[in-house]
Design a protein around this motif. Structure first.
Motif, PDB file in Angstrom:
ATOM      1  N   SER A   1       1.020  -1.185  -0.073  1.00 53.08           N
ATOM      2  CA  SER A   1      -0.035  -0.127   0.138  1.00 53.08           C
ATOM      3  C   SER A   1       0.795   1.315  -0.124  1.00 53.08           C
ATOM      4  O   SER A   1       2.047   1.372   0.543  1.00 53.08           O
TER       5      SER A   1
ATOM      6  N   LEU B   1       0.238   5.331   1.196  1.00 52.83           N
ATOM      7  CA  LEU B   1      -0.444   6.162   2.009  1.00 52.83           C
ATOM      8  C   LEU B   1      -0.937   7.302   0.914  1.00 52.83           C
ATOM      9  O   LEU B   1       0.269   8.140   0.476  1.00 52.83           O
TER      10      LEU B   1
ATOM     11  N   SER C   1       1.981  11.128   3.764  1.00 58.18           N
ATOM     12  CA  SER C   1       1.394  10.820   2.500  1.00 58.18           C
ATOM     13  C   SER C   1       2.424  10.548   1.331  1.00 58.18           C
ATOM     14  O   SER C   1       3.477  11.163   1.410  1.00 58.18           O
TER      15      SER C   1
ATOM     16  N   ILE D   1       3.424   2.197   2.955  1.00 56.57           N
ATOM     17  CA  ILE D   1       3.147   1.663   4.364  1.00 56.57           C
ATOM     18  C   ILE D   1       3.738   0.655   4.841  1.00 56.57           C
ATOM     19  O   ILE D   1       4.408   0.557   5.673  1.00 56.57           O
TER      20      ILE D   1
ATOM     21  N   CYS E   1      -7.179   8.298   7.307  1.00 53.62           N
ATOM     22  CA  CYS E   1      -6.187   7.981   6.366  1.00 53.62           C
ATOM     23  C   CYS E   1      -6.928   7.421   4.923  1.00 53.62           C
ATOM     24  O   CYS E   1      -7.885   6.699   4.998  1.00 53.62           O
TER      25      CYS E   1
ATOM     26  N   PHE F   1      -5.465   5.026   1.504  1.00 56.10           N
ATOM     27  CA  PHE F   1      -4.394   4.625   0.806  1.00 56.10           C
ATOM     28  C   PHE F   1      -4.685   3.773  -0.169  1.00 56.10           C
ATOM     29  O   PHE F   1      -5.676   3.328  -0.400  1.00 56.10           O
TER      30      PHE F   1
END
Length: 319
Positions: free
Chosen positions: A167, A169, A188, A192, A218, A220
């Protein structure tokens, strides 16, 4: 009395005379030059063939010149030559080139990237010359945009599998901790779970050894790890791009881990090249802890910047 044949036999002398005649298909007299449209059509074909292939619009311009030449030949054959076969063949050539020309224009159409993904494309992928169409393929088939509310966990140590996803972010901030000890933040436009993705490429079935918690609301971008791996194996260029981005992200996390005084803005602006030593240190931070009995000592050493010093010692020893 014998009947006279309808086609009287020719004497041998007459056959010899016919054989000695010049070929009837040879050019006895050259015709007048063709109309201007004929020459303009050939000139258009010539211009299309001599276009340098280094031009960005080479194929589009080539098809455009070919279509122009065919159109001029059609005009010449219709108005001045009255030749049906020339007309039909050039109509066929015109249609084929028009379809190819339209296809080339369609391929160059502007690609509209999702508004939520525009920033991550400009920050991460565009500087590495990833085209919009390739980025759209990467993000449009086997990934989803997911959300976490403040306080929800992305991963829990010793419980969440690392094999399921990778992932980036898009919005918000996450906190990484180990046994209640704060390690670093994730901001950001950062991966992740890049350390887990890199360290478990050859070993599947492992669990997260850290807890990743949402500090804010959040959002993502999440890929299925298995499908992403298959996709990257089929595209060498994009595979190298991902290796670079993951390595760079691991390095940035390591710097933020070893220097807790760094501000949020400083961490976001870090743009350093990934080194093997820093990547190994980050993997050691997230993976070696659980397999070592004296994990608290290792954690304290990393928090004091001990892993960086060890890397420097190794580099000096190698040199």
């Amino acid at each position: 009395e014998l009947a006279t044949p309808a086609c009287p036999l020719r004497s041998s002398s007459s056959l010899v005379t016919m054989g000695s005649r010049p070929n009837a298909t040879s050019c006895q007299q050259w015709e007048q030059p063709h109309h201007l449209f004929f020459h303009l059509g050939n000139l258009s074909l010539l211009l299309g063939l001599v276009l340098p292939t280094t031009l960005g619009l080479h194929m589009i311009l080539l098809r455009l010149f070919l279509m122009t030449g065919c159109s001029l030949f059609i005009t010449w054959a219709t108005l001045y030559r009255c030749n049906l076969d020339v007309l039909v063949w050039n109509v066929i050539f015109l249609l084929v080139n028009f379809m190819h020309f339209f296809f080339l224009l369609y391929k160059r159409r502007p690609i509209k990237i999702d508004r939520e993904l525009q920033l991550v494309y400009k920050r991460l992928f565009k500087p590495l010359h990833v085209k919009e169409a390739l980025f759209q393929r990467l993000t449009g088939q086997f990934c989803t945009i997911q959300t976490l509310k403040k306080g929800q966990a992305y991963a829990v140590e010793d419980k969440t599998s690392v094999d399921e996803r990778l992932s980036i972010l898009l919005k918000g901030k996450m906190k990484v901790s180990y046994r209640g000890h704060f390690l670093h933040n994730i901001y950001s436009n950062s991966f992740i779970d890049s350390p887990e993705f890199r360290s478990t490429e050859m070993h599947r079935g492992e669990k997260f050894q850290v807890t990743i918690m949402a500090e804010e609301n959040c959002k993502f971008l999440c890929w299925s790890r298995e499908r992403l791996t298959y996709f990257l194996e089929s595209d060498t260029f994009l595979n190298e791009v991902f290796r670079y981005l993951v390595g760079k992200d691991i390095t940035n996390k390591l710097y933020s881990l070893n220097d807790p005084k760094l501000s949020d803005k400083a961490v976001k602006k870090m743009d350093r090249q990934p080194s093997l030593c820093s990547q190994l240190s980050m993997m050691q931070m997230r993976n070696s802890m659980a397999s070592t009995s004296d994990t608290d000592d290792i954690l304290n050493q990393i928090l004091r910047g001990g892993s960086t010093g060890k890397c420097n010692d190794n580099i000096e020893g190698d040199s």
